[in-house]
Design an enzyme around this catalytic site. Sequence first.
Site, mmCIF file in Angstrom:
data_model
loop_
_atom_site.group_PDB
_atom_site.id
_atom_site.type_symbol
_atom_site.label_atom_id
_atom_site.label_comp_id
_atom_site.label_asym_id
_atom_site.label_seq_id
_atom_site.Cartn_x
_atom_site.Cartn_y
_atom_site.Cartn_z
ATOM 1 N N CYS A 80 0.833 -1.198 0.000
ATOM 2 C CA CYS A 80 0.000 0.000 0.000
ATOM 3 C C CYS A 80 0.878 1.262 0.000
ATOM 4 O O CYS A 80 1.453 1.623 -1.002
ATOM 5 C CB CYS A 80 -0.988 -0.051 1.165
ATOM 6 N N HIS A 171 -2.964 -5.457 1.558
ATOM 7 C CA HIS A 171 -2.251 -5.805 2.790
ATOM 8 C C HIS A 171 -2.348 -7.297 3.075
ATOM 9 O O HIS A 171 -3.235 -7.730 3.817
ATOM 10 C CB HIS A 171 -2.858 -5.047 3.981
ATOM 11 N N GLU A 173 -0.608 -8.918 5.078
ATOM 12 C CA GLU A 173 -0.322 -9.125 6.506
ATOM 13 C C GLU A 173 -1.580 -9.080 7.363
ATOM 14 O O GLU A 173 -1.572 -9.515 8.515
ATOM 15 C CB GLU A 173 0.710 -8.098 7.002
#
Length: 188
Positions: A80, A171, A173
């Site tokens: 991002c 994202h 994660e």
Amino acid sequence: MAIKVGVVSVQGDFEKHLQKVAESGHEGCEIRSPEDLSGVTHVILPGGESTTVGLLLRRYGLGSALIDFANAGKPIWGTCMGMILMAAKIEKYDQYSLGLLDITVRRNAFGAQVHSFETPIAMVGMQEPVMGVFIRAPIVTEHSDSVEVLATFDGQTVAVRQGNRVGTSFHPELAQGTAFLDWYLSLK
């Protein structure tokens, strides 16, 4: 060889990346100064606010150190905001960037925070889709021939690779599992 993953930790969601690195069985460390890059094999530039982080990277010399790290052939991945800061050009904004990916990005391409969403993303080189979590996400609007498009969503480029430099609009994660991180850590 042990993998030591440095996560730029001046602002943004660096803690989630560090948790994923630990979950994947590797060593993670916070990167706040050029000296923190010592012994690091891979770097992650997480999501956050690109204007603020860009100013901090420049002010404390970490931006030049990250450029040197990448130019030494070491892998670096931006999620991002990280992809925005790695871009050669940012549409409609004159802000600091590292220029590590030969791409042009458009910030907040899917809208404001309230327009955040999750969707499975088919990735080149991965057998299973990755859950893409999009939060005020950018898109790649232009890229050179040396940049490989790894994923698109709704006709927009959302993941790219140029050698061992990677950028994702979303994202990984924040999703379950470590498949994307494991793929990234396989880059040498």
